[in-house]
Motif scaffolding. Structure first.
Motif, PDB file in Angstrom:
ATOM      1  N   SER A 163      11.822   3.688   3.293  1.00  0.00           N
ATOM      2  CA  SER A 163      11.983   2.900   2.077  1.00  0.00           C
ATOM      3  C   SER A 163      11.156   3.510   0.954  1.00  0.00           C
ATOM      4  O   SER A 163      10.373   4.445   1.171  1.00  0.00           O
ATOM      5  N   HIS A 164      11.324   2.983  -0.232  1.00  0.00           N
ATOM      6  CA  HIS A 164      10.657   3.583  -1.396  1.00  0.00           C
ATOM      7  C   HIS A 164      10.486   2.538  -2.485  1.00  0.00           C
ATOM      8  O   HIS A 164      11.176   1.518  -2.533  1.00  0.00           O
ATOM      9  N   HIS A 165       9.519   2.790  -3.364  1.00  0.00           N
ATOM     10  CA  HIS A 165       9.234   1.933  -4.515  1.00  0.00           C
ATOM     11  C   HIS A 165       8.975   0.497  -4.061  1.00  0.00           C
ATOM     12  O   HIS A 165       9.716  -0.432  -4.368  1.00  0.00           O
ATOM     13  N   VAL A 166       7.864   0.364  -3.294  1.00  0.00           N
ATOM     14  CA  VAL A 166       7.479  -0.924  -2.719  1.00  0.00           C
ATOM     15  C   VAL A 166       5.983  -1.136  -2.980  1.00  0.00           C
ATOM     16  O   VAL A 166       5.183  -0.200  -2.892  1.00  0.00           O
ATOM     17  N   ILE A 167       5.611  -2.384  -3.272  1.00  0.00           N
ATOM     18  CA  ILE A 167       4.218  -2.791  -3.442  1.00  0.00           C
ATOM     19  C   ILE A 167       3.900  -3.863  -2.404  1.00  0.00           C
ATOM     20  O   ILE A 167       4.659  -4.827  -2.253  1.00  0.00           O
ATOM     21  N   VAL A 168       2.762  -3.702  -1.714  1.00  0.00           N
ATOM     22  CA  VAL A 168       2.261  -4.715  -0.783  1.00  0.00           C
ATOM     23  C   VAL A 168       0.871  -5.103  -1.278  1.00  0.00           C
ATOM     24  O   VAL A 168      -0.049  -4.288  -1.269  1.00  0.00           O
ATOM     25  N   GLN A 169       0.710  -6.373  -1.687  1.00  0.00           N
ATOM     26  CA  GLN A 169      -0.513  -6.770  -2.385  1.00  0.00           C
ATOM     27  C   GLN A 169      -1.087  -8.086  -1.860  1.00  0.00           C
ATOM     28  O   GLN A 169      -0.405  -9.110  -1.816  1.00  0.00           O
ATOM     29  N   GLY A 170      -2.348  -8.037  -1.459  1.00  0.00           N
ATOM     30  CA  GLY A 170      -3.144  -9.246  -1.325  1.00  0.00           C
ATOM     31  C   GLY A 170      -3.070  -9.986  -0.009  1.00  0.00           C
ATOM     32  O   GLY A 170      -3.532 -11.131   0.063  1.00  0.00           O
ATOM     33  N   PHE A 171      -2.576  -9.373   1.060  1.00  0.00           N
ATOM     34  CA  PHE A 171      -2.366 -10.088   2.312  1.00  0.00           C
ATOM     35  C   PHE A 171      -3.559  -9.956   3.258  1.00  0.00           C
ATOM     36  O   PHE A 171      -4.222  -8.911   3.310  1.00  0.00           O
ATOM     37  N   ASN A 172      -3.803 -11.006   4.019  1.00  0.00           N
ATOM     38  CA  ASN A 172      -4.677 -10.961   5.182  1.00  0.00           C
ATOM     39  C   ASN A 172      -3.783 -10.639   6.373  1.00  0.00           C
ATOM     40  O   ASN A 172      -3.019 -11.492   6.838  1.00  0.00           O
ATOM     41  N   ILE A 173      -3.867  -9.392   6.839  1.00  0.00           N
ATOM     42  CA  ILE A 173      -2.985  -8.920   7.911  1.00  0.00           C
ATOM     43  C   ILE A 173      -3.837  -8.852   9.170  1.00  0.00           C
ATOM     44  O   ILE A 173      -4.591  -7.903   9.388  1.00  0.00           O
ATOM     45  N   ALA A 174      -3.752  -9.887   9.975  1.00  0.00           N
ATOM     46  CA  ALA A 174      -4.750 -10.174  11.006  1.00  0.00           C
ATOM     47  C   ALA A 174      -4.227  -9.863  12.399  1.00  0.00           C
ATOM     48  O   ALA A 174      -3.277 -10.498  12.876  1.00  0.00           O
ATOM     49  N   GLY A 175      -4.858  -8.868  13.044  1.00  0.00           N
ATOM     50  CA  GLY A 175      -4.617  -8.645  14.465  1.00  0.00           C
ATOM     51  C   GLY A 175      -5.441  -9.605  15.303  1.00  0.00           C
ATOM     52  O   GLY A 175      -6.148 -10.479  14.785  1.00  0.00           O
ATOM     53  N   ASN A 176      -5.361  -9.423  16.615  1.00  0.00           N
ATOM     54  CA  ASN A 176      -6.060 -10.355  17.516  1.00  0.00           C
ATOM     55  C   ASN A 176      -6.975  -9.646  18.491  1.00  0.00           C
ATOM     56  O   ASN A 176      -7.186 -10.108  19.612  1.00  0.00           O
ATOM     57  N   ASN A 177      -7.546  -8.519  18.048  1.00  0.00           N
ATOM     58  CA  ASN A 177      -8.507  -7.806  18.873  1.00  0.00           C
ATOM     59  C   ASN A 177      -9.925  -8.105  18.422  1.00  0.00           C
ATOM     60  O   ASN A 177     -10.168  -8.520  17.289  1.00  0.00           O
TER      61      ASN A 177
END
Length: 574
Positions: A168-182
Motif C-alpha cells: 500500500s502507499h500514501h498512508v498515515i498511522v497516528q496516535g495509537f496505543n498498539i499493545a502486545g501482551n508480553n
C-alpha cells in the motif's frame, strides 16, 4: 538535489553486465525509478517528499460504542512542528460513514479520507493497495481523544500483525496505543509486530511507500514494535517503540530506501533499539521468489550470483523498485535509544545502510554495541571479508571490498555512553568503508570505544571525536594509509571514561528516559541531561564547525562547534 543511486551502485551494475544476455527476453518496459530527495535537512526532505492534504473530502468514524458523533473536529498534520503533530487550525467535518471495526473502515476507505477512531479497544487492520491514494490524498488513520484512549490490542485478520500495510502507499498511522501482551516472566507470544509495512514483492511486484508513522506507542510485542520490508519513502516520527520480547524495538529491513527516522524513543527491548539491517540474504530470497525469476539459476553463495540477479531485476523493475539488500538516503536523527540489548546486537544496528546521515542520537544505558556498521555476514561478501585485504595494493577501489556493508555514511554529533565488555560504542566492520565521523562522543568504559576492521579502513575520515580506547582489527600498519583521516592524534580526545565524561554534563545519571504512565508514557523528570556544561573542556567550543547539524537532539539551534548530541548549556543552567 536528487539522486537515484550512489556511484558505487552504478559500478556494481556495470560489473554485472555480463548477465545481460538473459535480459533479451524482456517483454515489458522498465518502470521509472522513484526519485529520492537528497539533503541533510530532514524538514526539507519532508517538504519535498510528503505532500499531505490540508483538508479531508470524507471522514469515516470507527466507534464501537452507541454514542457515535455526527461531526468531527480535526486539524491537518504539521509534520515539521516540534511542538505538536497537528496544526493550529481546526476544521469541522460531517461524518460520512460509521463503522464498528478498523477493518471495515480500511476496506471502505479511499484516498484523501480521514479515518477517525474513537476511544476504545479494537482489533487491528490490513490495508492493501488503494489506487485512489496519492500525493495530496493520503489515507489517514487517526486516534481521537487523549493519548492512549484508542488501544489496538487484538491482531488484524492476519494474526502476525496488528496493523499491516501490504503493498500500500500514501498512508498515515497516528496516535495509537498498539499493545502486545508480553512482559517479564511471560513466554513470548502473540503478534510478531505492532506495525508491519510490507511490499511482499514476491507476490505483488510492489513496494509499500509514502508511509507516515507518527505519535504511536507500540509495545510489548513478540518481536518488534515496527517492522518493514520491501519499502521506500517512510517517515517514522515521535513514536515510542518499546519492550519487544525477542528482538528489536523497531526493525527496518529487506532493501528499504529513503527513510527519515527522527524524534523517536527506542526503549527496553531484548535486541536492538533501532535495527536497520537491510539484509541482503532476505532481500534476494524475496526477489528470486518472484515468478519473473523462475528460470534464474539456483542460489550460489557468490557475488556473481547476487549481482546477476540484481542486474536482471533492475532491467525489469527499475532501480529502487525491488529489494536489493542495500538501503540508501536515510536520515536517522534526534532519537533516544535506552535500555535495549540484553540479547545482543547493536543499540543502533546498521547493515547495508549506505549514503545516509546519522546525527544527534543519544544512546545510553544499553547492553550491546552502540552504533554498529556491518554487512550482516552475508554469503555473497564472504570471499571479500575473510581474510580481507592485507596491503594497500589489494584495494584499488570499492569493487575490491564487500558490497553489502555500510558505505559512505556521515555520522556526526551522536552521544554513545556504555560499559559493555566485548562491544564497541562505534564499530565499522565487514566492508563498512567511507565512513565520515565528526563531533561524536563514543565512550565505552571497556574495550573498545571505536573498532575499525581491515575491510572498513578504506576512505575512513574520523576527526574531532571524544572516546576511550581504539582498536584496529586485522589491520596491518600499511593498510592504514587507505584512510582519509585516522581516528587518533591531536583532533581526537582519547582515554575518556563515563566517570570523566559525567563531570562535564549538566546532569549525569543512568535513570531511564521514559516512564510508562497508565495507557501512555511520559518523559522521566529524573532522566539525565547530557548537555555539556558551558565551560566543558571536553565537549564545548571545539569540533568541526563545518559538519554541524542545524539543531541538536532537543531542537535547540546550534551556535558553534561542539561535541555530542546536545548543544552546550548556557551559563546559569548548569
Amino acid at each position: 538535489m536528487v539522486t537515484n543511486r550512489s556511484c558505487v551502485r552504478g559500478l556494481l551494475l556495470f560489473g554485472a553486465a555480463v548477465m545481460c544476455s538473459f535480459c533479451a527476453s524482456l517483454s515489458a518496459q522498465t518502470p521509472s525509478s522513484p526519485i529520492f530527495y537528497k539533503t541533510q535537512n530532514s524538514d526539507e526532505w519532508v517538504n519535498h517528499t510528503l505532500h499531505v492534504q490540508n483538508k479531508y473530502p470524507r471522514v469515516l468514524v470507527v466507534d464501537a460504542s452507541d454514542h457515535v458523533p455526527r461531526q468531527i473536529r480535526a486539524a491537518s498534520l504539521n509534520l515539521n512542528s516540534r511542538a505538536k503533530d497537528d496544526g493550529d487550525q481546526l476544521h469541522t467535518y460531517k461524518v460520512h460513514a460509521v463503522y464498528r471495526t478498523l477493518q471495515e473502515a480500511a476496506d471502505a476507505s479511499q484516498g484523501g479520507d480521514l479515518i477517525a477512531v474513537m476511544p476504545g479497544h479494537y482489533a487491528g487492520f490490513v490495508l492493501e493497495d488503494k489506487p485512489s491514494a496519492g500525493d495530496g490524498r493520503y489515507i489517514h488513520f487517526k486516534a481521537i481523544g487523549e493519548p492512549g484512549d484508542v488501544i489496538i490490542d487484538q491482531p488484524s485478520r492476519i494474526a502476525d500483525w496488528m496493523i499491516l500495510l501490504r503493498a500500500s502507499h500514501h498512508v498515515i498511522v497516528q496516535g495509537f496505543n498498539i499493545a502486545g501482551n508480553n512482559g517479564p516472566g511471560i513466554e513470548p507470544r502473540g503478534t510478531r509486530a505492532g506495525i508491519m509495512l510490507d511490499g511482499e514483492f514476491r507476490n505483488t511486484n510492489q513496494q509499500t511507500h509514502h508511509i507516515i508513522v507518527i505519535g504511536n506507542f507500540s509495545h510489548n510485542h513478540r518481536k518488534w514494535g515496527l517492522h518493514s520490508r520491501d519499502t521506500h519513502t517512510v517517515l517514522m516520527q515521535n513514536n515510542l517503540f518499546a519492550f519487544s520480547a525477542v528482538e528489536h524495538s523497531a526493525y527496518v529491513s529487506d532493501g528499504s530506501d529513503n527513510y527519515v527516522i527522527r524524534r523517536n524513543v527506542f526503549f527496553g527491548s531484548h535486541g536492538s533499539g533501532l535495527q536497520c539491517n537491510i539484509d541482503s540474504v532476505s532481500s534476494l530470497h524475496e526477489l528470486v521468489a518472484n515468478p519473473y525469476f523462475k528460470d534464474y539459476r539456483k542460489e550460489e553463495p557468490t557475488r556473481q550470483w547476487a549481482m546477476g540477479l540484481i542486474k536482471l531485476a533492475t532491467d525489469r523493475f527499475g532501480e529502487n523498485n525491488f529489494p536489493d539488500g542495500r538501503g540508501i538516503n536515510f536520515i536517522i536523527e534526534d532519537n533516544v535509544i535506552n535500555e535495549n540489548g540484553k540479547g545482543g546486537g547493536g543499540s543502533l544496528n546498521l547493515a547495508g545502510l549506505q549514503d545516509s546521515l546519522i546525527q544527534n542520537n543519544l544512546l545510553y544505558g544499553n547492553f550491546n554495541h552502540g552504533i554498529a556498521q556491518w554487512n550482516d555476514q552475508n554469503p555473497y561478501d564472504e570471499a571479500y571479508v575473510n581474510p580481507g585485504p592485507a596491503s594497500p595494493p589489494q584495494v584499488k577501489g570499492p569493487l575490491d571490498l564487500p558490497l553489502w556493508g555500510c558505505h559512505g555514511n556521515l555520522i556526526r554529533n551522536n552521544t554513545v555512553l556504555m560499559d559493555n565488555s566485548k562491544r564497541a560504542a562505534m564499530q565499522c566492520r565487514n566492508g563498512s568503508w567511507g565512513t565520515k565521523m565528526r563531533n561524536n562522543i563514543f565512550v565505552n568504559d571497556q574495550p573498545f570505544s571505536l573498532e575499525v576492521f581491515n575491510t572498513s579502513i578504506y576512505k575512513l575520515d574520523s576527526r574531532f571525536n571524544v572516546m576511550n580506547t581504539l582498536s584496529y582489527t586485522g589491520m596491518p600498519e600499511a593498510l592504514k594509509s587507505l584512510a582519509t583521516n585516522l581516528p587518533e592524534g591531536e583532533r581526537t580526545i582519547a582515554g575518556i571514561t563515563q566517570e570523566k565524561a559525567g563531570k562535564e554534563f549538566v546532569r549525569y545519571n543512568h535513570e531511564p528516559w521514559v516512564i510508562i504512565d497508565g495507557k501512555w508514557w511520559r518523559l522521566n523528570p529524573g532522566r539525565p541531561d547530557f548537555s555539556p556544561r558551558a565551560d566543558s573542556r571536553l565537549f564545548s567550543h571545539w569540533g568541526d564547525a563545518d559538519e554541524l547539524p542545524q539543531h541538536d537532539l532537543a531542537g535547540k539551534k546550534r551556535t558553534g562547534a561542539a561535541i555530542g548530541a546536545l548543544e552546550p548549556a548556557s551559563k546559569g543552567r548548569e
